[in-house]
Design an enzyme around this catalytic site. Structure first.
Site, PDB file in Angstrom:
ATOM      1  N   HIS A  20       0.847  -1.093   0.027  1.00 38.14           N
ATOM      2  CA  HIS A  20       0.096  -0.016   0.033  1.00 38.14           C
ATOM      3  C   HIS A  20       0.853   1.399  -0.218  1.00 38.14           C
ATOM      4  O   HIS A  20       2.029   1.352   0.390  1.00 38.14           O
ATOM      5  CB  HIS A  20      -0.766  -0.023   1.293  1.00 38.14           C
ATOM      6  N   TYR A  21       0.416   2.377  -0.487  1.00 37.46           N
ATOM      7  CA  TYR A  21       0.696   3.679   0.028  1.00 37.46           C
ATOM      8  C   TYR A  21      -0.044   4.139   0.923  1.00 37.46           C
ATOM      9  O   TYR A  21      -1.195   4.272   0.880  1.00 37.46           O
ATOM     10  CB  TYR A  21       1.190   4.190  -1.339  1.00 37.46           C
TER      11      TYR A  21
ATOM     12  N   GLU B 113       2.246  -0.925   4.617  1.00 40.04           N
ATOM     13  CA  GLU B 113       2.454   0.517   4.127  1.00 40.04           C
ATOM     14  C   GLU B 113       3.494   1.231   4.024  1.00 40.04           C
ATOM     15  O   GLU B 113       4.378   1.158   4.797  1.00 40.04           O
ATOM     16  CB  GLU B 113       1.447   1.311   5.167  1.00 40.04           C
TER      17      GLU B 113
ATOM     18  N   HIS C   7      -2.736  -3.277  -3.180  1.00 33.62           N
ATOM     19  CA  HIS C   7      -3.884  -3.174  -2.874  1.00 33.62           C
ATOM     20  C   HIS C   7      -4.967  -3.173  -4.060  1.00 33.62           C
ATOM     21  O   HIS C   7      -6.215  -3.623  -3.970  1.00 33.62           O
ATOM     22  CB  HIS C   7      -4.223  -1.943  -2.041  1.00 33.62           C
TER      23      HIS C   7
HETATM   24 ZN   LIG Z   1      -4.088   0.309   0.445  1.00 37.54          ZN
END
Ligand SMILES: [Zn+2]
Length: 289
Positions: free
Chosen positions: A51-52, A115, A174
């Site tokens: 994710h970012y 993340e 994601h």
């Molecule tokens: Zn995400």
């Protein structure tokens, strides 16, 4: 009679917990984990999801440590030697949400979430997203990752993939598992580089791609046939007979991962050839035992 006494004790426990639930008359049993062992077993973790955060270090840390979203790992953009572990790997982090991949859903149960601090879409291009319309941003709209972040990700994902025996194709973004809701980790996430330089994740072979770059074959492939190729690789896609918005979201998610400089969100020969090449190399290679 003994059973009735146990039931009575249990009832008392449930109704009046202040009495305490440890009976002094019951035997204490021990769990013996050493004498017998089963061979039929496997890791619970089947996916790594990238994710970012859409935010800087401070904002990302606050969101992921105090709110109701979380991830197992957080990669800040500090040029230091730290990778932060926010949720133990044995527990669920709340990062994936609705969606699925490779026939599986509820991926919070079976994934490690990572993340990465990154702004996502450059501020001047965010309007469409704010209006609630998911736009198909081109490559240039996405913010670059820092070099130090790539190195941290490489080390972390390499170790996790090895430890949990995760199939290359199940290291996903994601957006791959929730194409109509998410676009992270975005077009600047270096999937190809991670594959070639660090042996992480899936990537197609160029000669396979060339093998499938046949216009006439593409022209005669029906929409249901092409959608079936997406399913074969792992994407969830509807069975409508056209490229509706939800289906285009899947094409865009696929291009974000495997053709990030060519983000058309429409089905074309090159996207088709890459999809076929990936299925030739990886179809059925999910390590789900
Ligand atoms: Zn995400």
């Amino acid at each position: 009679m003994a059973k009735n006494i146990t039931s009575l004790a249990l009832a008392l426990c449930l109704t009046m917990p202040m009495l305490g639930c440890v009976s002094t008359t019951e035997p204490r049993y021990v769990i013996d984990s050493d004498t017998y062992q089963a061979t039929g077993k496997s890791e619970r973790i089947k996916f790594i999801i990238l994710h970012y955060t859409v935010g800087d270090n401070e904002k990302s840390l606050k969101q992921l440590t105090t709110g109701n979203v979380s991830a197992h790992y957080l990669i800040l953009n500090d040029d230091d030697n730290k990778i932060y572990n926010l949720v133990p790997e044995s527990e669920r982090a709340w990062h994936a949400g609705n969606g699925g991949f490779a026939g599986r859903t509820i991926l919070n149960d079976t994934s490690i979430g990572i993340e990465i601090v990154n702004d996502g879409i450059k501020p001047e291009y965010r309007k469409a997203l704010k209006a609630g319309v998911q736009d198909y941003h081109p490559y240039e709209h996405y913010v670059d990752f820092e070099e130090v972040q790539i190195k941290k990700i490489a080390q972390l994902v390499q170790g996790l993939a090895l430890r949990y025996k995760i199939s290359p194709k199940d290291i996903i973004g994601h957006s791959d598992m929730a194409p109509s809701r998410k676009i992270d980790p975005g077009a600047k996430f270096p999937w190809q580089r991670l594959h070639t330089q660090y042996g992480i994740g899936a990537w197609y072979d160029e000669e396979d791609k060339q093998l499938f770059m046949k216009q006439d074959e593409f022209d005669t492939a029906t929409i249901p046939e092409i959608k079936q190729e997406f399913r074969k690789y792992g994407y969830r896609i509807n069975d409508s007979d056209d490229w509706d918005k939800a289906s285009r979201d899947v094409i865009y998610a696929f291009q974000l991962h495997f053709s990030p400089q060519h983000l058309t969100a429409t089905m074309d020969l090159e996207t088709y050839a890459i999809l076929k090449a990936l299925n030739k190399k990886y179809a059925g290679e999910d390590n789900f035992y």
